[in-house]
Design a protein around this motif. Structure first.
Motif, short mmCIF file in Angstrom:
data_model
loop_
_atom_site.label_atom_id
_atom_site.label_comp_id
_atom_site.label_asym_id
_atom_site.label_seq_id
_atom_site.Cartn_x
_atom_site.Cartn_y
_atom_site.Cartn_z
N ALA A 251 44.99 47.50 64.79
CA ALA A 251 45.02 48.92 64.46
C ALA A 251 43.65 49.42 64.01
O ALA A 251 43.21 50.51 64.41
N LEU A 252 42.94 48.64 63.20
CA LEU A 252 41.62 49.04 62.74
C LEU A 252 40.65 49.18 63.91
O LEU A 252 39.88 50.15 63.99
N PHE A 253 40.69 48.23 64.84
CA PHE A 253 39.78 48.29 65.98
C PHE A 253 40.11 49.49 66.86
O PHE A 253 39.21 50.22 67.30
N GLN A 254 41.39 49.72 67.11
CA GLN A 254 41.78 50.86 67.94
C GLN A 254 41.36 52.18 67.31
O GLN A 254 41.07 53.15 68.01
N GLN A 255 41.31 52.23 66.01
CA GLN A 255 40.91 53.45 65.29
C GLN A 255 39.39 53.61 65.22
O GLN A 255 38.90 54.60 64.68
N GLY A 256 38.65 52.65 65.74
CA GLY A 256 37.20 52.74 65.74
C GLY A 256 36.54 52.27 64.47
O GLY A 256 35.37 52.57 64.23
N LYS A 257 37.24 51.49 63.67
CA LYS A 257 36.72 51.09 62.36
C LYS A 257 36.09 49.69 62.36
O LYS A 257 35.60 49.24 61.33
N CYS A 258 36.10 48.99 63.49
CA CYS A 258 35.53 47.65 63.58
C CYS A 258 34.43 47.61 64.63
O CYS A 258 34.65 48.02 65.78
N GLY A 259 33.26 47.13 64.25
CA GLY A 259 32.22 46.92 65.23
C GLY A 259 32.54 45.75 66.15
O GLY A 259 32.29 45.79 67.35
N MET A 260 33.10 44.70 65.54
CA MET A 260 33.52 43.51 66.28
C MET A 260 34.86 43.04 65.74
O MET A 260 35.20 43.25 64.58
N TRP A 261 35.59 42.38 66.61
CA TRP A 261 36.83 41.72 66.23
C TRP A 261 36.91 40.44 67.04
O TRP A 261 36.88 40.47 68.27
#
Length: 439
Positions: A251-261
Motif C-alpha cells: 500500500a505504501l509503495f502504491q501510494q508513492g511513499k517508498c523509493g524502493m521496496w
C-alpha cells in the motif's frame, strides 16, 4: 481504487464468504491468505461454481500470520475445518511426510503437471508425488521509483549491491513529502520479517546453523545483517515499520511513499497496475542485492493449494484445485484483468507466451530470480538444512516466529540489536537442542 485494493487494505483478520450453497451441494471450505491474487481468485469463483453446479464454495480469508496458525493447528489435530488450504513451500514436504496432505494424483490430463516450473514443483514433491499445486510462485527483487532515481542523478544497476541500495535509499528519502527511501518487512513472523531477513542474511554470509546444528546468531555475519537492516529502516524507512508486512508495504509503495521496496516478485503486477498504483508508470526492477559473496538476498516461495487428508470431499477439492491452478484459469484472469495480472511464477508456458512477456516488464527478472535461488545450497558456508528463507524442519515455524519478535522489538527501539541477537541465539539453541538436532 479497485475492488482488489480495497480488499487488501480493508481485510480483517477473518472474513468468510459463502458462494451459492444449497442443501444438496457439497460445500468446500477454503482457507486462504488476504493477498491480491487470492482476493482476485475469490472474485472469479462463480466461473468454477457455474461449471460445477453441485459444488459450493465457502472462503475463509486470513492475514498471513493468522492463516499459518489456523491451518497448522487444524491439520495437525485433524480438525477437518478446511477442504482446501493455501499453504507454502515450507509446509508441503513436512506435512506430506506426516500423511497430512492428499497427493494430487489422477488430475485431468489438460492440467499438464509437467508444465510447472521445476524450481517450484520440486519443493512441493515428495516420493515423486506432487502434494500441492502452485497457485503462484515467487522470488524477491528490488522494485524502485525510476523518477526519483533520475531526480537524484543515479541509475539502479540490474544487479545492485547492498551499498548501492543504501546510497539509493539516502538519495530518494524526502521526509518533508513523506517519501521514504526504502520499505522493508518489519512485522514479526517467520514468513514476514524473518523471510526477508533470512534471505538478506544469506547474502551477508550468515546462516541459521552450522553443520553441527549450532545456532549462529552470535556470528559477525548476523550482526552485520541486523545492524545494516536497522540502519536502513531507522534512517530511510517509514515510521511504524515494525508493524509493516507485505500488504502494508504494498500500500505504501502504491501510494508513492517508498523509493524502493525489496519484496516478493509477485508484487510487480500490483505496483505497475495503474488502477491500483499512483506510480505505475515509474516502477523499475532489479535483482535482490548482494555483497559480492556469491549469494543474493532473494528467496524462493510458492503459495499453493493443498488438500488436507481429513477432507470429506476429496474429489470435489481436486476439481477446485485443478481449476484454480490451470492454464484455463490463467487465461480467465488475462481476459478479465489483462496478462500482466495473471498469477506468475508457476508454469513454463507462461514465460513462453509473448503476450505475457509484452505485457509484464517484470516477467524475465521474476523467472531469473526464481531460477537463481538454490534451496539445497542457500548459504555461503555449508549448512545441514535446505530452504532459502526458511529452514525446512518442523520446529522452524515456532523458533523463527520467536526470533522475528526479537528483531521487530529491535526495530521498534524496545531493545538493542545486541540484545535481540543474544536472545535469538539463546532461544534458538535451546529449542534446537530440545528437539534433538546435532546429537
Amino acid at each position: 481504487m479497485t475492488n482488489t485494493t480495497r480488499a487488501l487494505l480493508g481485510a480483517t483478520a477473518l472474513s468468510v464468504v459463502a458462494m451459492a450453497a444449497s442443501a444438496q451441494d457439497t460445500t468446500l471450505t477454503i482457507a486462504t491468505v488476504n493477498n491480491g491474487d487470492m482476493i482476485r481468485m475469490q472474485g472469479l469463483t462463480e466461473n468454477f461454481t457455474s461449471e460445477n453446479p453441485g459444488i459450493a464454495i465457502e472462503w475463509v480469508t486470513l492475514e498471513e500470520n493468522v492463516l499459518r496458525q489456523r491451518v497448522t493447528q487444524d491439520i495437525a489435530t485433524n480438525g477437518g475445518q478446511f477442504d482446501v488450504m493455501t499453504i507454502g513451500t515450507y509446509e508441503v514436504p513436512i506435512w506430506a511426510a506426516q500423511d497430512w496432505l492428499l497427493p494430487l494424483d489422477n488430475m485431468p490430463a489438460e492440467w499438464d503437471q509437467a508444465d510447472f516450473l521445476p524450481a517450484i514443483a520440486s519443493g512441493l514433491t515428495a516420493d515423486d508425488k506432487l502434494f500441492a499445486a502452485p497457485f503462484y510462485g515467487e522470488s524477491s527483487m528490488v522494485m524502485y521509483r525510476k523518477d526519483l532515481m533520475e531526480a537524484a542523478g543515479m541509475e539502479m544497476p540490474d544487479e545492485p549491491t547492498w551499498d548501492e541500495i543504501k546510497a539509493a535509499a539516502e538519495a530518494m528519502t524526502d521526509e518533508e513529502n513523506e517519501v521514504y527511501g526504502i520499505c522493508l518487512r518489519g512485522k514479526a513472523g517467520w514468513g514476514e520479517n524473518m523471510a526477508f531477513l533470512t534471505a538478506m542474511s544469506n547474502s551477508y554470509g550468515a546462516r541459521w546453523f552450522d553443520e553441527e546444528w549450532n545456532a549462529q546468531f552470535d556470528s559477525d555475519a548476523w550482526k552485520n545483517t541486523l545492524t545494516d537492516y536497522l540502519e536502513l529502516m531507522n534512517t530511510y524507512g517509514p515510521p511504524g515499520a515494525s508493524s509493516n508486512g507485505f500488504n502494508e508495504n504494498l500500500a505504501l509503495f502504491q501510494q508513492g511513499k517508498c523509493g524502493m521496496w525489496i519484496d516478493a516478485t509477485v508484487a510487480a503486477s500490483f505496483v505497475t497496475n495503474p488502477d491500483d498504483s499512483n506510480v505505475a508508470d515509474q516502477v523499475g526492477f532489479a535483482l535482490a542485492p548482494d555483497n559480492g559473496l556469491g549469494k543474493r538476498g532473494n528467496w524462493l516461495w510458492a503459495w499453493t493449494l493443498g488438500i488436507p487428508a481429513g477432507t470429506d470431499a476429496p474429489e470435489e477439492a481436486k476439481k477446485f484445485v485443478a481449476w484454480a491452478t490451470s492454464k484455463g484459469y490463467t487465461e480467465l484472469v488475462a481476459s478479465e484483468e489483462g496478462w500482466a495480472n495473471v498469477p506468475p511464477g508457476t508454469r513454463t508456458s507462461l514465460y513462453e507466451n509473448q503476450e505475457y512477456l509484452d505485457a509484464a516488464p517484470f516477467a524475465e527478472m521474476t523467472l531469473a530470480s526464481i531460477n537463481a535461488a538454490d534451496p539445497k545450497n542457500p548459504t555461503v558456508d555449508p549448512v545441514p538444512y535446505t530452504g532459502v528463507q526458511f529452514v525446512a524442519i518442523p520446529e522452524f515455524q515456532g523458533i523463527a516466529t520467536a526470533v522475528g519478535q526479537q528483531f521487530a522489538a529491535a526495530l521498534a527501539g524496545q531493545i538493542s540489536a545486541e540484545e535481540a541477537l543474544a536472545n535469538a541465539q539463546n532461544l534458538t539453541q535451546r529449542e534446537i537442542d530440545r528437539a534433538g538436532y546435532g546429537e
